[in-house]
Design a protein around this motif. Structure first.
Motif, PDB file in Angstrom:
ATOM      1  N   ARG A  21      -0.805  -3.634  -5.235  1.00 45.69           N
ATOM      2  CA  ARG A  21       0.293  -4.418  -4.677  1.00 45.69           C
ATOM      3  C   ARG A  21       1.209  -4.920  -5.782  1.00 45.69           C
ATOM      4  NH1 ARG A  21      -0.635  -7.527   0.620  1.00 45.69           N
ATOM      5  NH2 ARG A  21      -2.177  -6.241   1.635  1.00 45.69           N
ATOM      6  N   VAL A  43       4.572  -4.213   2.660  1.00 50.08           N
ATOM      7  CA  VAL A  43       3.442  -4.865   3.324  1.00 50.08           C
ATOM      8  C   VAL A  43       3.882  -6.158   4.003  1.00 50.08           C
ATOM      9  CG1 VAL A  43       1.186  -5.921   2.946  1.00 50.08           C
ATOM     10  CG2 VAL A  43       1.804  -3.852   1.710  1.00 50.08           C
ATOM     11  N   SER A  44       4.718  -6.961   3.320  1.00 46.08           N
ATOM     12  CA  SER A  44       5.148  -8.227   3.918  1.00 46.08           C
ATOM     13  C   SER A  44       6.454  -8.692   3.287  1.00 46.08           C
ATOM     14  CB  SER A  44       4.080  -9.305   3.750  1.00 46.08           C
ATOM     15  OG  SER A  44       3.941  -9.652   2.390  1.00 46.08           O
ATOM     16  N   THR A  67       8.690  -4.637   7.590  1.00 44.93           N
ATOM     17  CA  THR A  67       7.321  -4.314   7.216  1.00 44.93           C
ATOM     18  C   THR A  67       7.039  -2.883   7.661  1.00 44.93           C
ATOM     19  OG1 THR A  67       6.662  -6.610   7.472  1.00 44.93           O
ATOM     20  CG2 THR A  67       4.904  -4.968   7.521  1.00 44.93           C
ATOM     21  N   GLY A  71      -3.439   2.800   6.187  1.00 40.06           N
ATOM     22  CA  GLY A  71      -3.131   2.047   4.977  1.00 40.06           C
ATOM     23  C   GLY A  71      -3.086   2.959   3.769  1.00 40.06           C
ATOM     24  N   ARG A 106       2.878  -2.029  -1.356  1.00 33.21           N
ATOM     25  CA  ARG A 106       1.737  -1.321  -1.914  1.00 33.21           C
ATOM     26  C   ARG A 106       2.221   0.028  -2.448  1.00 33.21           C
ATOM     27  NH1 ARG A 106      -3.497  -2.061  -1.793  1.00 33.21           N
ATOM     28  NH2 ARG A 106      -3.402  -3.693  -0.217  1.00 33.21           N
TER      29      ARG A 106
END
Length: 149
Positions: free
Chosen positions: A38, A66-67, A51, A33, A82
């Protein structure tokens, strides 16, 4: 007995090479990560963006997608990503989905603005441009060339 020793050496070499590949893959993929904050952005098209795709500024990776989800109010794709904590983006920055080439994947390119105020964790980039449908453009070019006298 000699045969077992050679097989053991070959097996150890295979395990060492596999461990090296795993370590390299782990370091490249940012599996642990990315520390940072964000941001979100809404695009009309996110074709080819997944993603884990890169967020880049001037060609340098500064974050990760991230999504992705569909906004049910306006039917735009909302992308959450992010950004590294050492990168501060002005509030008037823009984001566009860009292709790495004809056969490459897509990534989000960030163009920083000139504002003296910076985006904070959870805020949204307002100025966006979605991905371009290259196959559709090629099809339009072919059909328009056929229609010309």
């Amino acid at each position: 007995m000699q045969n077992n020793f050679v097989e053991t050496l070959v097996g150890a070499a295979v395990i060492a090479v596999a461990t090296g590949f795993l370590a390299y893959g782990y370091s490249i993929a940012d599996v642990g990560g990315t520390e940072g904050y964000r941001l979100t952005a809404e695009f009309d098209r996110v074709d080819g963006l997944t993603t884990g795709s890169d967020i880049r500024m001037s060609g340098i990776k500064v974050g990760t997608v991230v999504s992705q989800e569909l906004n049910p109010q306006n039917y735009y794709a909302r992308v959450t990503f992010r950004i590294r904590s050492d990168i501060k983006l002005p509030t008037d920055s823009s984001a566009k989905i860009t292709s790495e080439g004809l056969l490459g994947g897509n990534y989000v390119s960030i163009l920083p603005g000139g504002s003296e105020d910076y985006l904070e964790n959870g805020e949204e980039i307002q100025f966006t441009q979605g991905s371009i449908d290259l196959i559709g453009l090629v099809g339009q070019a072919i059909f328009s060339a056929q229609d010309a006298p």
